[in-house]
Design a protein around this motif. Structure first.
Motif: not given
Length: 523
Positions: A12-20, A341-353, A417-420
């Protein structure tokens, strides 16, 4: 994959970069005395609303009668505002009104329309989803033959469903994962900006929790623990997980009644059944423990993998060998869990979170739906090994489907994830993007130029490969990829509406540039 029963998906999640962009400072209304509140009841409707809002903000003690009364008034006012907004929207559509509802209300209305049926849907699904899990698990046992042409026979003996020892085992498993999540080891990662720009800190030590869980399983196996215990008591394990998911959801709902509005999920409406199912609070925490983040990958996913392993070990203990199909599907799913679990931090950019509240949908999906139904293929092969694929060429072909799905899934998620996190990274800096009025950019090249949800495509291919190991004589083992496709289509539609509201014309441009939603040239 999901869900989360929720159904839930890791894709899940949308590929967008961080807002400044900087957050504007919030202002609060001055306190209003209780006497003013009582006098305000005799005023006009508009002045009554202003007085109630101001009074509501002035009382912070949730235990006082005044606070309780104001909460009820606020709830009623919000419901009335929703009704008024719906009427305004209809009038606007017909060209009879020029009034524009607030942007926040528009987003909520969109979610309500394409969500899960509001209060009625939430109440129905809270009953139907556990019933569906029971039906599938019972239908696919050895006695019922895993067929859909006849109704399965159900036991009327409660002992077949409830066992206090099993309840203790399952509770011990949950407590173990909680303790592992609290270990002060592993990287701490900042989550995505929430309402008001707030960002939460997460301890990502899920891979360590996975390794410790595997070590405990290995010790139990070495000590001669009966590996068929889980299979023999499987229905009782399913019951325990369902009961605990209900207990957790009730606790989450009660806790969410006493949090500030800024901590509520976007889809919280004030309706008991809708908020119980969808989740009223966005990120409930107990101290430093984020309950949604912990439940998302650990108890259900690691448990799912270890159930597969127990079936392999049990078959080996009984026959001295493991059927190739069971070994292959266990390998596939083990790779998936290790990757998660190896890429656990990836779910921080998902719709669930980011946008989903933590209610029964995610609690049931994480604790019950995943271990009960994601192990369906392994249970089928264990019960009916003669029906599984045994041809070497067939197994190789299935492996190719799995590999293709995994490459797409992991590649798309990693690129997102890299792009975000760093849109200037050399691996994504050269990719085409579309700027938005929100200050972010939409990635429209690489994997995300093939279709709008390439990670969903990879997930579906992997799910199909798991079921293909069961052969083609029975349909029920294919429940997972069929359900998963429907879930991801529904989720894509919901997320599409959210992105349209958030990014406006930029999202329209993205859809024109990337016309296919999930499957290129098909859908």
């Amino acid at each position: 994959m999901a869900n989360r029963g929720r159904p839930r998906s890791r894709s899940r999640g949308r590929s967008v970069s961080k807002s400044r962009s900087a957050n504007k400072a919030k202002t609060s209304s001055p306190p209003v005395k209780p006497e003013t509140i009582r006098k305000s009841r005799s005023l006009s409707a508009s002045r009554k609303k202003v007085s109630t809002d101001s009074a509501f903000k002035s009382h912070d003690d949730p235990d006082t009668p005044i606070r309780a009364s104001l909460r009820l008034q606020e709830k009623i006012r919000k419901q009335l505002e929703e009704e008024v907004t719906m009427v305004r929207n209809r009038l606007k559509t017909n060209g009879n009104s020029s009034t524009t509802p607030p942007a926040k209300q528009e987003v909520s209305s969109q979610h309500d329309v394409i969500g899960f049926g509001g209060a009625v849907g939430g109440a129905a699904l809270s009953v139907l989803l556990p019933a569906l899990v029971y039906a599938i698990v019972i239908a696919c046992d050895k006695r019922n033959g895993c067929v859909i042409t006849r109704l399965p026979s159900f036991s009327v003996d409660l002992k077949d469903y409830f066992d206090m020892k099993v309840f203790g085992v399952v509770l011990s498993w949950y407590l173990l994962q909680v303790l592992l999540a609290l270990l002060p080891v592993g990287p701490q990662v900042m989550g995505q900006p929430l309402k008001g720009g707030k960002r939460l800190l997460y301890r990502c030590n899920g891979f360590l929790a996975l390794l410790i869980s595997v070590l405990i399983f290995a010790v139990a196996l070495h000590q001669g623990a009966p590996m068929d215990y889980i299979h023999k008591h499987w229905l009782q394990f399913v019951t325990a997980s369902i009961v605990y998911s209900f207990v957790l959801a009730v606790g989450l709902y009660i806790h969410a009644l006493y949090v500030s509005d800024s901590e509520l999920a976007p889809e919280a409406t004030g309706s008991l059944f809708n908020d119980f199912f969808m989740g009223r609070e966005l990120n409930p925490r107990v101290g430093s423990l984020d309950l949604k983040f912990m439940c998302e990958l650990r108890p259900g996913l690691i448990g799912w993998m270890l159930v597969d392993w127990s079936l392999c070990a049990s078959q080996y203990q009984q026959s001295g060998a493991v059927t190739p199909a069971l070994a292959l599907v266990t390998l596939f799913q083990t790779i998936y869990v290790f990757d998660a679990l190896k890429h656990e931090s990836s779910i921080l950019t998902t719709m669930d979170i980011i946008t989903e509240g933590f209610g029964f949908m995610l609690a049931f999906g994480d604790l019950a739906w995943v271990p009960a139904l994601y192990t369906l293929q392994a249970h089928f092969i264990y019960n009916f090994p003669e029906l599984a694929v045994s041809n070497v060429y067939g197994l190789v072909a299935i492996g190719i489907v799995k590999a293709a799905g995994y490459i797409i899934f992991r590649g798309a998620n990693s690129q997102k994830d890299v792009f975000r996190n760093n849109p200037n990274d050399s691996s994504v800096a050269h990719l085409a993007t579309i700027p938005t009025s929100a200050g972010k950019k939409l990635l429209c090249a690489g994997y995300w130029g093939i279709c709008r949800r390439p990670n969903y495509l990879g997930d579906i291919l992997m799910a199909t490969a798991w079921s293909l190991t069961c052969g083609t004589t029975h349909l029920l083992p294919y429940f997972y990829p069929i359900y998963f496709f429907i879930l991801l289509v529904h989720r894509q539609i919901r997320d599409e509406a959210y992105c349209k509201q958030k990014y406006g014309a930029a999202w329209d441009s993205y859809c024109k540039k990337v016309p296919y939603r999930i499957i290129p040239y098909v859908f």
